[in-house]
Scaffold this active site. Structure first.
Site, short mmCIF file in Angstrom:
data_model
loop_
_atom_site.label_atom_id
_atom_site.label_comp_id
_atom_site.label_asym_id
_atom_site.label_seq_id
_atom_site.Cartn_x
_atom_site.Cartn_y
_atom_site.Cartn_z
N GLY A 58 0.82 -1.20 0.00
CA GLY A 58 0.00 0.00 0.00
C GLY A 58 0.86 1.25 0.00
O GLY A 58 1.98 1.23 0.51
N GLN B 285 3.09 9.95 1.27
CA GLN B 285 4.37 9.24 1.30
C GLN B 285 5.27 9.58 0.11
O GLN B 285 6.47 9.35 0.15
CB GLN B 285 4.14 7.72 1.33
CG GLN B 285 3.50 7.25 2.62
CD GLN B 285 3.36 5.74 2.64
OE1 GLN B 285 2.39 5.22 2.11
NE2 GLN B 285 4.32 5.04 3.21
N CYS C 251 5.82 -0.18 7.26
CA CYS C 251 5.48 1.00 6.47
C CYS C 251 6.68 1.38 5.61
O CYS C 251 7.81 1.40 6.12
CB CYS C 251 5.10 2.14 7.41
SG CYS C 251 4.62 3.65 6.57
N LEU C 252 6.43 1.71 4.36
CA LEU C 252 7.54 2.10 3.47
C LEU C 252 8.20 3.39 3.95
O LEU C 252 9.31 3.70 3.55
CB LEU C 252 7.03 2.26 2.03
CG LEU C 252 6.57 0.96 1.36
CD1 LEU C 252 5.98 1.27 -0.02
CD2 LEU C 252 7.70 -0.05 1.24
N HIS D 241 -4.44 1.19 7.43
CA HIS D 241 -3.09 1.75 7.54
C HIS D 241 -2.91 2.94 6.58
O HIS D 241 -2.42 4.00 6.98
CB HIS D 241 -2.06 0.66 7.24
CG HIS D 241 -0.64 1.13 7.23
ND1 HIS D 241 0.29 0.71 8.16
CD2 HIS D 241 0.02 1.99 6.42
CE1 HIS D 241 1.44 1.31 7.91
NE2 HIS D 241 1.32 2.07 6.85
N GLU D 242 -3.33 2.75 5.33
CA GLU D 242 -3.16 3.81 4.33
C GLU D 242 -4.07 5.00 4.60
O GLU D 242 -3.68 6.15 4.42
CB GLU D 242 -3.39 3.27 2.91
CG GLU D 242 -2.45 2.15 2.49
CD GLU D 242 -0.98 2.44 2.73
OE1 GLU D 242 -0.58 3.62 2.62
OE2 GLU D 242 -0.23 1.50 3.04
N HIS E 282 -2.63 7.42 6.90
CA HIS E 282 -1.65 8.36 6.31
C HIS E 282 -2.33 9.65 5.85
O HIS E 282 -1.72 10.72 5.91
CB HIS E 282 -0.96 7.72 5.10
CG HIS E 282 0.21 6.85 5.45
ND1 HIS E 282 1.34 7.33 6.09
CD2 HIS E 282 0.44 5.52 5.24
CE1 HIS E 282 2.21 6.32 6.24
NE2 HIS E 282 1.69 5.22 5.75
NI NI Z 1 2.59 3.32 5.76
#
Ligand code: NI
Length: 171
Positions: free
Chosen positions: A44, A49, A90-91, A132-133, A136
């Site tokens: 995701g 991000q 998380c990226l 999760h996304e 953000h």
């Molecule tokens: Ni994340």
């Protein structure tokens, strides 16, 4: 591949704005996000991000086109009372994973690339990634859900790792 912003980048804590133009540039942005997500081997990716403060995120469960989702101006309208554990990463905080409890099912309303509204009932990994996304878009990182002490531990370890990386680059 687009740059992925990390933990201490301001953009991850910046308010997001609604997407109002469903034009070609939006499609190009989303395409680039999918390429970036594939390259990063993630499931995701939210617009903040990659430095874009807009209400938009994508999911790629890596089952080809079928596992790909685009959520624009999303709203989680219902969550199950039942919660379960799942290890999240998380990226934007690469290399760190922690188990979080979240609702097991969600109902989400969003717009697609053409601006058309849709509803989706999600469970399993998809429900998890959506939550999760969506966080953000509200300036929330998964570590914000951890006990304060645990969150600080991750932050410290991440910063230490980053500092080492930069030191190596200077040499
Ligand atoms: Ni994340």
């Amino acid at each position: 591949m687009l740059d992925i912003y990390t933990l201490d980048d301001e953009v991850l804590r910046t308010d997001t704005e609604k997407v109002t133009e469903f034009d070609q540039s939006l499609k190009i942005l989303v395409d680039a996000m999918f390429d970036t997500l594939t390259e990063a081997d993630g499931v995701g990716l939210a617009a903040p991000q990659i430095g874009v403060s807009k209400k938009l995120f994508i999911v790629d469960l890596q089952k080809g086109e079928e596992g790909r989702y685009v959520f624009i101006n999303p709203e989680i309208v219902e969550t199950s009372i039942e919660e379960g554990p799942y290890e999240e990463g998380c990226l934007s905080i690469p290399g760190f994973y922690r188990t979080l409890y979240r609702p097991l099912k969600v109902k989400i309303q969003a717009q697609d690339l053409n601006g058309k509204y849709f509803n989706l009932d999600a469970e399993g990994v998809l429900a998890r990634v959506i939550q999760h996304e969506n966080d953000h878009l509200n300036r929330i990182l998964f570590i914000d859900h951890l006990p304060e002490e645990e969150k600080e531990k991750v932050e410290k370890a991440f910063r230490k790792k980053e500092a080492k990386k930069h030191k190596r680059k200077q040499k």
